[in-house]
Design a protein around this motif. Structure first.
Motif, PDB file in Angstrom:
ATOM      1  N   GLU A  66      34.150  -2.044  27.933  1.00 55.30           N
ATOM      2  CA  GLU A  66      33.458  -2.743  29.009  1.00 55.30           C
ATOM      3  C   GLU A  66      32.208  -3.457  28.492  1.00 55.30           C
ATOM      4  OE1 GLU A  66      34.417  -3.374  32.089  1.00 55.30           O
ATOM      5  OE2 GLU A  66      36.292  -2.448  31.447  1.00 55.30           O
ATOM      6  N   THR A  67      31.495  -2.801  27.584  1.00 53.22           N
ATOM      7  CA  THR A  67      30.302  -3.431  27.004  1.00 53.22           C
ATOM      8  C   THR A  67      30.690  -4.640  26.168  1.00 53.22           C
ATOM      9  OG1 THR A  67      29.221  -1.264  26.909  1.00 53.22           O
ATOM     10  CG2 THR A  67      28.239  -3.039  25.623  1.00 53.22           C
ATOM     11  N   LEU A  68      31.789  -4.505  25.431  1.00 51.02           N
ATOM     12  CA  LEU A  68      32.286  -5.641  24.649  1.00 51.02           C
ATOM     13  C   LEU A  68      32.596  -6.830  25.547  1.00 51.02           C
ATOM     14  CD1 LEU A  68      34.694  -4.045  21.999  1.00 51.02           C
ATOM     15  CD2 LEU A  68      32.699  -5.468  21.521  1.00 51.02           C
ATOM     16  N   LYS A  69      33.295  -6.575  26.645  1.00 52.99           N
ATOM     17  CA  LYS A  69      33.659  -7.662  27.563  1.00 52.99           C
ATOM     18  C   LYS A  69      32.416  -8.302  28.167  1.00 52.99           C
ATOM     19  CE  LYS A  69      38.081  -5.599  28.929  1.00 52.99           C
ATOM     20  NZ  LYS A  69      38.842  -5.005  30.062  1.00 52.99           N
ATOM     21  N   GLU A  70      31.434  -7.475  28.518  1.00 51.33           N
ATOM     22  CA  GLU A  70      30.197  -8.003  29.100  1.00 51.33           C
ATOM     23  C   GLU A  70      29.463  -8.889  28.115  1.00 51.33           C
ATOM     24  OE1 GLU A  70      26.041  -6.354  31.144  1.00 51.33           O
ATOM     25  OE2 GLU A  70      27.670  -4.965  30.642  1.00 51.33           O
ATOM     26  N   MET A  71      29.337  -8.427  26.867  1.00 48.55           N
ATOM     27  CA  MET A  71      28.699  -9.254  25.843  1.00 48.55           C
ATOM     28  C   MET A  71      29.524 -10.512  25.593  1.00 48.55           C
ATOM     29  SD  MET A  71      27.947  -8.488  21.806  1.00 48.55           S
ATOM     30  CE  MET A  71      26.627  -7.318  22.053  1.00 48.55           C
ATOM     31  N   GLY A  72      30.849 -10.349  25.505  1.00 49.00           N
ATOM     32  CA  GLY A  72      31.722 -11.493  25.255  1.00 49.00           C
ATOM     33  C   GLY A  72      31.610 -12.552  26.327  1.00 49.00           C
ATOM     34  N   GLY A  73      31.440 -12.123  27.603  1.00 56.11           N
ATOM     35  CA  GLY A  73      31.272 -13.093  28.679  1.00 56.11           C
ATOM     36  C   GLY A  73      30.011 -13.908  28.518  1.00 56.11           C
TER      37      GLY A  73
ATOM     38  N   PRO B 276      52.406 -14.903  15.000  1.00 58.70           N
ATOM     39  CA  PRO B 276      51.406 -14.397  15.944  1.00 58.70           C
ATOM     40  C   PRO B 276      52.003 -14.143  17.325  1.00 58.70           C
ATOM     41  CG  PRO B 276      51.212 -16.760  15.772  1.00 58.70           C
ATOM     42  CD  PRO B 276      52.265 -16.356  14.777  1.00 58.70           C
ATOM     43  N   SER B 277      51.233 -13.481  18.155  1.00 60.41           N
ATOM     44  CA  SER B 277      51.648 -13.253  19.529  1.00 60.41           C
ATOM     45  C   SER B 277      51.622 -14.560  20.303  1.00 60.41           C
ATOM     46  CB  SER B 277      50.717 -12.245  20.212  1.00 60.41           C
ATOM     47  OG  SER B 277      50.984 -12.179  21.598  1.00 60.41           O
ATOM     48  N   ILE B 278      52.697 -14.825  21.034  1.00 61.01           N
ATOM     49  CA  ILE B 278      52.731 -15.986  21.918  1.00 61.01           C
ATOM     50  C   ILE B 278      52.870 -15.543  23.366  1.00 61.01           C
ATOM     51  CG2 ILE B 278      53.613 -17.596  20.187  1.00 61.01           C
ATOM     52  CD1 ILE B 278      56.410 -17.153  21.309  1.00 61.01           C
ATOM     53  N   ALA B 279      52.793 -14.225  23.584  1.00 65.05           N
ATOM     54  CA  ALA B 279      52.896 -13.682  24.928  1.00 65.05           C
ATOM     55  C   ALA B 279      51.531 -13.433  25.545  1.00 65.05           C
ATOM     56  CB  ALA B 279      53.701 -12.383  24.913  1.00 65.05           C
ATOM     57  N   GLU B 280      50.549 -13.109  24.697  1.00 59.73           N
ATOM     58  CA  GLU B 280      49.225 -12.782  25.197  1.00 59.73           C
ATOM     59  C   GLU B 280      48.198 -12.937  24.084  1.00 59.73           C
ATOM     60  OE1 GLU B 280      49.689  -8.745  26.401  1.00 59.73           O
ATOM     61  OE2 GLU B 280      49.680  -7.960  24.345  1.00 59.73           O
ATOM     62  N   PHE B 281      46.946 -13.070  24.493  1.00 56.79           N
ATOM     63  CA  PHE B 281      45.863 -13.083  23.514  1.00 56.79           C
ATOM     64  C   PHE B 281      45.608 -11.658  23.046  1.00 56.79           C
ATOM     65  CE2 PHE B 281      44.696 -17.034  25.804  1.00 56.79           C
ATOM     66  CZ  PHE B 281      44.552 -17.876  24.713  1.00 56.79           C
ATOM     67  N   ASN B 282      45.079 -11.541  21.839  1.00 57.39           N
ATOM     68  CA  ASN B 282      44.597 -10.257  21.351  1.00 57.39           C
ATOM     69  C   ASN B 282      43.358 -10.528  20.503  1.00 57.39           C
ATOM     70  OD1 ASN B 282      45.445 -10.656  18.480  1.00 57.39           O
ATOM     71  ND2 ASN B 282      47.500 -10.592  19.381  1.00 57.39           N
ATOM     72  N   PRO B 283      42.508  -9.535  20.300  1.00 57.78           N
ATOM     73  CA  PRO B 283      41.247  -9.756  19.580  1.00 57.78           C
ATOM     74  C   PRO B 283      41.422 -10.350  18.185  1.00 57.78           C
ATOM     75  CG  PRO B 283      41.166  -7.665  20.722  1.00 57.78           C
ATOM     76  CD  PRO B 283      42.572  -8.163  20.865  1.00 57.78           C
TER      77      PRO B 283
ATOM     78  N   GLY C 166      36.572 -11.671  21.419  1.00 59.14           N
ATOM     79  CA  GLY C 166      37.985 -11.312  21.395  1.00 59.14           C
ATOM     80  C   GLY C 166      38.345 -10.431  22.576  1.00 59.14           C
ATOM     81  N   ALA C 167      37.500  -9.461  22.888  1.00 57.29           N
ATOM     82  CA  ALA C 167      37.751  -8.565  24.020  1.00 57.29           C
ATOM     83  C   ALA C 167      37.692  -9.334  25.345  1.00 57.29           C
ATOM     84  CB  ALA C 167      36.739  -7.433  24.021  1.00 57.29           C
ATOM     85  N   TYR C 168      36.728 -10.250  25.454  1.00 49.00           N
ATOM     86  CA  TYR C 168      36.579 -11.000  26.702  1.00 49.00           C
ATOM     87  C   TYR C 168      37.752 -11.957  26.931  1.00 49.00           C
ATOM     88  CZ  TYR C 168      34.714 -14.192  30.201  1.00 49.00           C
ATOM     89  OH  TYR C 168      34.543 -14.955  31.328  1.00 49.00           O
TER      90      TYR C 168
ATOM     91  N   THR D 203      40.715 -11.875  25.650  1.00 45.42           N
ATOM     92  CA  THR D 203      41.942 -11.093  25.859  1.00 45.42           C
ATOM     93  C   THR D 203      42.049 -10.621  27.300  1.00 45.42           C
ATOM     94  OG1 THR D 203      41.967 -10.357  23.544  1.00 45.42           O
ATOM     95  CG2 THR D 203      43.219  -9.053  25.115  1.00 45.42           C
ATOM     96  N   SER D 204      40.909 -10.276  27.896  1.00 47.04           N
ATOM     97  CA  SER D 204      40.925  -9.763  29.269  1.00 47.04           C
ATOM     98  C   SER D 204      41.220 -10.845  30.295  1.00 47.04           C
ATOM     99  CB  SER D 204      39.576  -9.110  29.591  1.00 47.04           C
ATOM    100  OG  SER D 204      38.548 -10.075  29.703  1.00 47.04           O
ATOM    101  N   LEU D 205      41.029 -12.120  29.940  1.00 43.75           N
ATOM    102  CA  LEU D 205      41.201 -13.196  30.896  1.00 43.75           C
ATOM    103  C   LEU D 205      42.645 -13.373  31.345  1.00 43.75           C
ATOM    104  CD1 LEU D 205      38.882 -15.944  29.359  1.00 43.75           C
ATOM    105  CD2 LEU D 205      38.422 -14.499  31.346  1.00 43.75           C
ATOM    106  N   SER D 206      43.581 -13.157  30.420  1.00 41.39           N
ATOM    107  CA  SER D 206      45.005 -13.398  30.720  1.00 41.39           C
ATOM    108  C   SER D 206      45.728 -12.153  31.193  1.00 41.39           C
ATOM    109  CB  SER D 206      45.704 -13.967  29.492  1.00 41.39           C
ATOM    110  OG  SER D 206      45.570 -13.089  28.381  1.00 41.39           O
ATOM    111  N   LYS D 207      44.983 -11.059  31.439  1.00 41.76           N
ATOM    112  CA  LYS D 207      45.616  -9.826  31.907  1.00 41.76           C
ATOM    113  C   LYS D 207      45.371  -9.603  33.388  1.00 41.76           C
ATOM    114  CE  LYS D 207      45.525  -7.370  27.497  1.00 41.76           C
ATOM    115  NZ  LYS D 207      45.072  -6.164  26.774  1.00 41.76           N
TER     116      LYS D 207
END
Length: 289
Positions: free
Chosen positions: A121-128, A241-248, A281-283, A285-289
């Motif tokens: 959660e902290t990673l996503k907050e910083m990433g945003g 690479p992944s073409i289904a989803e983002f990853n860090p 990367g964490a932020y 990645t969370s956008l497409s989920k």
């Protein structure tokens, strides 16, 4: 033709070539409004031509002996320049730039240590927060790509992007290394034993862009794409690479190497620390989920 004139012509051609290469390596001539680079190149062209062809007051190579005093001054300046760069400033002298760089390096090290073990959660907050400053100017505050100006990060891939990659191939180092994908002339559908067709490209582009749901295009994906990108499209280590989803890891490689595609080119972002890259990367990645 006079040997001096011939030599001057050769020098002009060589210098113009070097100038062209240097401008290209520095990012090109820029857009139509980028007059700074254009004027700089024009100045270089004029300088080379004037230096090579204009005879100043009869002083020309092979015509007048070099005055002894000039030779002594030139030799002295050469010796001084060697000392200056090897033993004098800036190697062993105080430098504001050097002090600034040391301070930045120390701050970055402190920052990395403080944020080495952040939770998700902290990673996503910083990433945003980083996204708003570094990424939003192109991708938009909602990461929607601003009507096609940049990639829409709320979905892994769009149809036009998939078609462009299939038709032209890709070498964006999304795995962090040189693992290029061939263009359509190197893509075989194992189900038919033939190269992919336009209809198959349309079908598989819709299938992947639609989240790999439904049946239309699924057979093409299984026969053409799954071998490298996996049956679920989430990538195969050291292959595709992944073409289904983002990853860090994918996001980190794009930031490190940049990316070219159907929309245009994204530059590399080498000014970010490891913690910032991880947070972005964490932020993303969370956008497409």
């Amino acid at each position: 033709m006079n040997k001096t004139v011939l030599a001057a012509i050769i020098v002009v051609i060589a210098m113009l070539g070097f100038t062209y290469v240097a401008v290209g390596m520095a990012g090109g001539m820029g857009g139509e409004g980028d007059w700074v680079n254009k004027l700089a190149v024009l100045g270089a062209v004029v300088l080379v031509i004037v230096t090579s062809f204009v005879n100043w007051d009869g002083i020309g190579e092979y015509k007048n002996e070099l005055p002894f005093g000039w030779a002594v001054i030139f030799l002295g300046l050469t010796i001084w320049a060697i000392w200056y760069f090897l033993a004098g400033y800036p190697v062993n002298a105080y430098s504001q730039i050097g002090e600034y760089n040391e301070a930045v390096a120390a701050h970055d090290a402190k920052f990395e240590a403080e944020h080495a073990n952040m939770d998700e959660e902290t990673l996503k907050e910083m990433g945003g927060s980083i996204f708003i400053v570094q990424c939003a100017p192109c991708h938009g505050l909602q990461a929607d790509g601003i009507d096609g100006k940049a990639a829409n990060l709320n979905a892994r891939l769009e149809e036009k992007t998939i078609k462009d990659v299939i038709n032209k191939g890709s070498n964006n180092q999304l795995l962090g290394m040189e693992m290029p994908m061939p263009d359509r002339n190197g893509l075989m559908n194992a189900n038919t034993g033939a190269l992919v067709t336009d209809a198959e490209i349309d079908a598989v582009a819709k299938y992947v862009a639609g989240g790999m749901k439904g049946t239309e295009g699924a057979d093409v994906f299984a026969g053409t794409c799954a071998a490298c990108h996996g049956a679920d499209g989430k990538g195969v280590d050291m292959v595709g690479p992944s073409i289904a989803e983002f990853n860090p890891t994918l996001v980190a490689n794009v930031l490190k190497h940049g990316k070219k595609g159907a929309i245009g080119a994204m530059p590399a972002f080498n000014n970010l620390t490891e913690a910032q890259v991880k947070a972005l990367g964490a932020y993303v990645t969370s956008l497409s989920k």
